[in-house]
Enzyme design. Structure first.
Site, PDB file in Angstrom:
ATOM      1  N   ARG A   1       0.831  -1.205   0.000  1.00  0.00           N
ATOM      2  CA  ARG A   1       0.000   0.000   0.000  1.00  0.00           C
ATOM      3  C   ARG A   1       0.862   1.251   0.000  1.00  0.00           C
ATOM      4  O   ARG A   1       1.803   1.368   0.775  1.00  0.00           O
ATOM      5  CB  ARG A   1      -0.922  -0.005   1.232  1.00  0.00           C
ATOM      6  CG  ARG A   1      -1.853  -1.204   1.196  1.00  0.00           C
ATOM      7  CD  ARG A   1      -2.921  -1.161   2.252  1.00  0.00           C
ATOM      8  NE  ARG A   1      -3.737  -2.370   2.138  1.00  0.00           N
ATOM      9  CZ  ARG A   1      -4.745  -2.689   2.938  1.00  0.00           C
ATOM     10  NH1 ARG A   1      -5.072  -1.859   3.927  1.00  0.00           N
ATOM     11  NH2 ARG A   1      -5.425  -3.787   2.768  1.00  0.00           N
TER      12      ARG A   1
ATOM     13  N   ARG B   1       1.714   0.637  10.293  1.00  0.00           N
ATOM     14  CA  ARG B   1       1.390   1.135   8.950  1.00  0.00           C
ATOM     15  C   ARG B   1       2.610   1.000   8.057  1.00  0.00           C
ATOM     16  O   ARG B   1       3.530   1.804   8.112  1.00  0.00           O
ATOM     17  CB  ARG B   1       0.935   2.600   9.043  1.00  0.00           C
ATOM     18  CG  ARG B   1       0.219   3.129   7.805  1.00  0.00           C
ATOM     19  CD  ARG B   1      -0.361   4.503   8.054  1.00  0.00           C
ATOM     20  NE  ARG B   1      -1.356   4.461   9.115  1.00  0.00           N
ATOM     21  CZ  ARG B   1      -2.634   4.140   8.946  1.00  0.00           C
ATOM     22  NH1 ARG B   1      -3.084   3.851   7.741  1.00  0.00           N
ATOM     23  NH2 ARG B   1      -3.462   4.102   9.970  1.00  0.00           N
TER      24      ARG B   1
ATOM     25  N   GLU C   1      -7.209  -1.647  14.925  1.00  0.00           N
ATOM     26  CA  GLU C   1      -7.810  -2.546  13.922  1.00  0.00           C
ATOM     27  C   GLU C   1      -6.832  -3.659  13.542  1.00  0.00           C
ATOM     28  O   GLU C   1      -5.664  -3.408  13.240  1.00  0.00           O
ATOM     29  CB  GLU C   1      -8.168  -1.740  12.671  1.00  0.00           C
ATOM     30  CG  GLU C   1      -8.714  -2.608  11.559  1.00  0.00           C
ATOM     31  CD  GLU C   1      -8.789  -1.863  10.222  1.00  0.00           C
ATOM     32  OE1 GLU C   1      -8.878  -0.623  10.246  1.00  0.00           O
ATOM     33  OE2 GLU C   1      -8.743  -2.531   9.185  1.00  0.00           O
TER      34      GLU C   1
ATOM     35  N   SER D   1     -10.803  -6.528   9.290  1.00  0.00           N
ATOM     36  CA  SER D   1     -11.935  -5.764   8.772  1.00  0.00           C
ATOM     37  C   SER D   1     -12.762  -6.744   7.944  1.00  0.00           C
ATOM     38  O   SER D   1     -12.258  -7.317   6.992  1.00  0.00           O
ATOM     39  CB  SER D   1     -11.400  -4.624   7.903  1.00  0.00           C
ATOM     40  OG  SER D   1     -12.400  -3.672   7.669  1.00  0.00           O
TER      41      SER D   1
ATOM     42  N   ARG E   1       0.281  -6.781  12.412  1.00  0.00           N
ATOM     43  CA  ARG E   1      -0.395  -6.200  13.576  1.00  0.00           C
ATOM     44  C   ARG E   1      -0.610  -7.257  14.656  1.00  0.00           C
ATOM     45  O   ARG E   1      -0.677  -6.925  15.847  1.00  0.00           O
ATOM     46  CB  ARG E   1      -1.722  -5.556  13.161  1.00  0.00           C
ATOM     47  CG  ARG E   1      -1.483  -4.282  12.350  1.00  0.00           C
ATOM     48  CD  ARG E   1      -2.746  -3.497  12.094  1.00  0.00           C
ATOM     49  NE  ARG E   1      -2.441  -2.290  11.322  1.00  0.00           N
ATOM     50  CZ  ARG E   1      -3.320  -1.348  11.025  1.00  0.00           C
ATOM     51  NH1 ARG E   1      -4.591  -1.470  11.425  1.00  0.00           N
ATOM     52  NH2 ARG E   1      -2.971  -0.285  10.333  1.00  0.00           N
TER      53      ARG E   1
END
Length: 424
Positions: free
Chosen positions: A261, A276, A348, A351, A390
């Site tokens: 990303r 991130r 998070e 999802s 994560r």
RNA sequence: GGAGAGAUGGCUGAGUGGCCGAAAGCGAUCGCCUGCUAAGCGAUUGUACGCCCCUAAAAGGUGUACCGCGGGUUCAAAUCCCGCUCUCUCCGCCA
């Protein structure tokens, strides 16, 4: 992508739904383009019909050696008109299509209207937050102290937001991938797939990354390939342009993949640590279901993601995203958020979304009803199960000890050579 | 990287610019026949987008498009021309 017919007939409802999502969308332009398209289409089809009929006559005349030059001259004009109308039609359809591709999905009625993540609705929580006799450290500190995470070297090799894992750090990441895959395959009934990690433009459009979110993607220079931002893209596109049999539904797929990303626009956010990254690993669950079962399947999918955290003994909470947080393609999304003591926050980690027929229509994924033989769009869902980096963060921060070591949750130990603790 | 062959419906596979949405076969569905099964016989067998009909949907009627994708030639293209993509075979290189 929304159904154009549905949009045409329910324009006021869609207006309202988009307003609730905080979307300023010019539906008048849609109405104008839509009726323009139909006008041109009717005109051009009438001319084509004439041409088809007269061309037959010309063929007959020629067979009889009769003179057809008057008709040919006339049809030459008609063909020129058709060509011109075709061009106008193409432009109009491109505009219309371009418009519809940028309209987000309609949220499910259970989704709360909100203006920020503050308005997400708490669904449930699980587990006990660990109590520490010392000030818990952030994972980047733990990882660097144990020499298992090397942010400086990652940055040297590639740049900011890339990390080098070493020793038991690498083993932890790898073990988690296999642990999660096995859980979903053996206990939850998913079929494992391993996909290309690049995808073409059609695939990216099918799942909704394109055309609107190109700046979030890494593109291969000189080729029409993109690095996948999630395995959702290749796995959902497995059945693009296909018609499945009803008896084969639902399909459950699980895939490991790295995710890439660009994280444009997130400067200054989560700049330290693994939260991130430009590249991270994820295990992704994807379902193809009949429309009438998709919301039941969403609940099961979310439970499958939560099960990973239960097995690892990490406290979490599950929230239903409000309209402000809901993703472009999603009708309803549950975020599973793991407790991260080093940051004193839930973050998070998964999802889980029901896209209803939004992606299926874009990607043309349909199924045939056994009873009627009718073809209709199926529903697609996906959820992380889980984001692996994560999860490493959650383990390091939740299982850190006063002496700087980190315990390995029992369920995971078989996946890292039976080791129960990471020490220096 | 070099040389060649190919892409047609659920599948196999024909197709001389007009009678080709497309032969034939297989498969599937329905029906007939049959004591049952098999065989046989008959019918049906794509998708999308318009329009008509209808309160609406469905059904029905009608039109248009679709023979890998995109252009071109022509009154008319599955068929001729150009570009692209993909597949296969052979040679070279390579984990």
């Amino acid at each position: 992508m929304l159904d154009i017919k549905y949009l045409r007939q329910n324009i006021e409802l869609v207006r309202k739904k988009m307003a609730e999502r905080g979307q300023a969308i010019d539906f008048d332009r849609f109405i104008a383009l839509d009726s323009q398209r139909r006008d041109i289409l009717m005109e051009v089809e009438t001319l084509r019909n004439e041409r088809n009929n007269v061309s037959k006559e010309i063929g007959d005349l020629k067979k009889k050696k009769a003179d057809a030059s008057a008709l040919i001259a006339k049809m030459s004009d008609v063909s020129a008109q058709i060509k011109e109308l075709d061009d106008r039609l193409r432009v109009t359809e491109e505009d219309l299509n371009g418009f519809v591709l940028t309209v987000p999905n309609i949220q499910h009625d259970s989704v709360t209207i909100g203006s920020s993540s503050e308005d997400n609705q708490l669904i449930r929580s699980w587990g006990e937050k660990p109590v520490f006799s010392f000030e818990p450290k952030a994972h980047w500190e733990i990882g660097e102290n144990l020499n298992i995470l090397d942010f400086a070297r990652g940055a040297k090799i590639a740049g900011a937001r890339f990390t080098l894992y070493r020793g038991l750090g690498a083993a932890l990441e790898r073990g988690l991938i296999n642990f999660m895959l096995d859980l979903h395959i053996v206990d939850h009934g998913y079929t494992e797939v391993l996909t290309p990690f690049m995808a073409n433009r059609e695939s990216m459009t099918g799942t909704g990354q394109l055309p609107k979110f190109a700046e979030d993607l890494f593109k291969i220079e000189g080729m029409d390939y993109f690095l996948i931002p999630t395995a959702e893209v290749p796995v959902t596109n497995i059945f693009r342009d296909e018609i499945l049999e009803e008896k084969n539904l639902p399909v459950y797929h699980v895939a490991y993949s790295p995710c890439f990303r660009a994280e444009a626009g997130s400067y200054g956010k989560d700049t330290r640590g693994l939260i991130r990254q430009h590249q991270f690993n994820k295990v992704e669950m994807v379902k193809f279901t009949k429309p009438e079962t998709s919301y039941d399947e969403l609940e099961k999918l979310t439970a499958n993601a939560e099960e990973v955290l239960k097995k690892l003994g990490i406290a979490y909470r599950t929230v239903s995203l409000c309209t402000a947080d809901l993703g472009f393609s999603s009708a309803k999304t549950y975020d599973v958020e793991a407790w991260m003591p080093g940051q004193n926050a839930y973050r998070e980690i998964s999802s889980c979304s029901n896209f209803e027929d939004f992606q299926a229509r874009r990607a043309s994924i349909r199924f045939r009803r056994a009873e009627s033989g009718k073809v209709e769009f199926l529903h697609t869902l996906n959820g992380s199960g889980l984001a692996v980096g994560r999860t490493v963060v959650a383990i390091l921060e939740n299982y850190q000890q006063a002496d700087g070591s980190v315990l390995i949750p029992q369920a995971l130990q078989p996946y890292i050579r039976g080791i129960d603790r990471i020490t220096l």
